[in-house]
Design a protein around this motif. Sequence first.
Motif, short mmCIF file in Angstrom:
data_model
loop_
_atom_site.label_atom_id
_atom_site.label_comp_id
_atom_site.label_asym_id
_atom_site.label_seq_id
_atom_site.Cartn_x
_atom_site.Cartn_y
_atom_site.Cartn_z
N GLN A 65 60.13 60.58 29.61
CA GLN A 65 61.04 61.55 30.18
C GLN A 65 61.72 62.32 29.06
O GLN A 65 62.41 61.74 28.23
N GLY A 79 66.07 67.00 30.60
CA GLY A 79 65.96 68.04 31.60
C GLY A 79 64.66 68.07 32.37
O GLY A 79 64.46 68.97 33.19
N LYS A 80 63.79 67.11 32.13
CA LYS A 80 62.50 67.08 32.80
C LYS A 80 62.33 65.80 33.60
O LYS A 80 63.04 64.82 33.40
N GLN A 81 61.38 65.83 34.52
CA GLN A 81 61.08 64.66 35.32
C GLN A 81 60.33 63.62 34.51
O GLN A 81 59.59 63.94 33.59
N ARG A 82 60.53 62.37 34.89
CA ARG A 82 59.77 61.30 34.28
C ARG A 82 58.32 61.41 34.73
O ARG A 82 58.04 61.63 35.91
N GLU A 83 57.39 61.25 33.80
CA GLU A 83 55.99 61.40 34.11
C GLU A 83 55.18 60.21 33.59
O GLU A 83 55.51 59.61 32.57
N GLU A 88 55.91 68.46 21.89
CA GLU A 88 56.02 68.24 23.32
C GLU A 88 55.91 66.78 23.72
O GLU A 88 56.13 66.43 24.88
N ALA A 97 60.29 62.54 23.76
CA ALA A 97 60.80 62.01 25.03
C ALA A 97 61.25 60.58 24.81
O ALA A 97 61.00 59.98 23.77
#
Length: 115
Positions: free
Chosen positions: A39, A42-46, A88, A91
Motif C-alpha cells: 500500500q 493515498g492508494k489502495q492496498r493491492e 512505483e 510502499a
Amino acid sequence: QVQVAESGGGLVQIGGSLRLSCVASGSIPSFATMTWYRQAPGKQRELVAAVTTGGNTNYLDSVKGRFTISRDNAKNTVYLQMNSLKPEDTAVYYCRLWGATQTNWGQGTQVTVSS
C-alpha cells in the motif's frame, strides 16, 4: 492465534534489490496460500504476489519478471525477492497467510525506492 512479522524493507536506489521476509508465530495451522500486499500513500492496498502449497505463483502485472515469491514451511516464512526496483514500488509491504482462517495484518515493512 497467529501473528505475522514483516521485515527486510529499507531505502534502495532505482535498480536495486531487497528481500522481504514474513515470519508467522503463535499457533500455526497449515496455510494453503501465502501472499504479499503493498500500500502506497493515498492508494489502495493491492495484492503483489501469492504462492500456494503446490508452488503455484501469481503476480501483479507490474512486478512480473522482477519479483519472486517463495515459502519455507519449516521456517513458517514467506519471502519476496524484489529486483530491478522502481520508484512505483515504494510502499508499505504486508503479508497475509490464508487457510481455514486468514492472518490479521501486521505492521508491514517500508520499501522506499529513490528517484
